[in-house]
Scaffold this active site. Structure first.
Site: not given
Ligand code: DX5
Ligand code: ZN
Length: 216
Positions: A33, A35, A37
């Site tokens: 996954h 992320d 941003m």
């Molecule tokens: C948050 C992200 C998540 C994040 C989850 O905005 O979308 O994918 O990496 O992290 P954990 O598992 O630490 O909550």
């Molecule tokens: Zn995410």
């Protein structure tokens, strides 16, 4: 039923990314996954497509890209070119949702649509027959390491009920605060894919952490 697990590299050691990916590959994780941003859609900036492209050259794993950016329509082509296998956009972004989903599908990859905790499930209903995955955020997007918002369990159940009743081919993914306990709650409520970052990387063994999420 067994859950799929998508490991968020946001919590990985970036200096050791190769070793971290080796560990994820050796575990039974189903996806990586990413992320992305932009500091506008969410109050944080993570990493972008050069990293995705580099990781894609190194691994054959399914790359599950979560775009937390204000105008995803402008980046779909680049995202797919850099190796995304699933591209998820947010319903709350500024791009035209139907057009952006169409563009993702036309690129030959899976399309995901995500909603923040304050967005009701009903708002995604018009798009459910056009997407492959619904991502229900179980924390405010932007940061890893936050606590699971248990109010989201009802949203997961409503989504599951609607998807089943309408015979739709949409997986439910949950993201944020997932650990062994909250993963089980989400899975019991109807989630198919659990995203986890800090639980996987701060737990000693990646393989054990992934197994504890997958086996529920
Ligand atoms: C948050 C992200 C998540 C994040 C989850 O905005 O979308 O994918 O990496 O992290 P954990 O598992 O630490 O909550
Ligand atoms: Zn995410």
């Amino acid at each position: 039923m067994k859950n799929q697990v998508s490991v968020s590299i946001l919590s990985a050691d970036f200096l050791e990314l190769k070793t971290e990916i080796d560990k994820i590959e050796k575990s039974n994780a189903d996806m990586l996954h990413f992320d992305v941003m932009d500091g506008v859609f969410v109050p944080n900036i993570s990493f972008g497509f050069p990293i995705l492209e580099t990781v894609n050259k190194y691994t054959d794993m399914h790359l599950d890209v979560h775009l937390m950016i204000i105008n995803p329509v402008d980046y779909i082509e680049q995202c797919v070119r850099c190796g995304a296998d699933t591209v998820t956009i947010h319903l709350e972004c500024d791009s035209d949702i139907a057009q952006t989903i169409k563009m993702i599908k036309k690129s030959g990859v899976k399309a995901g649509l995500s909603i923040k905790p304050s967005t009701p499930f009903e708002s995604v209903i018009p798009y459910l027959d056009k997407i492959d995955m619904l991502l229900i955020m179980t924390v405010e997007p932007g940061f890893g390491g936050q606590s699971f918002i248990s109010d989201m369990l009802n949203k997961i159940s409503s989504a599951k009920k609607y998807i089943d009743e309408h015979n739709l081919n949409v997986s439910i993914q949950v993201d944020g605060g997932i650990n062994e306990k909250t993963g089980k709650l989400a899975s019991d409520a109807g989630a198919d894919i659990l995203v986890a970052g800090s639980y996987i990387f701060k737990n000693g063994s990646v393989t054990e952490a992934v197994a504890s999420l997958a086996g529920q």
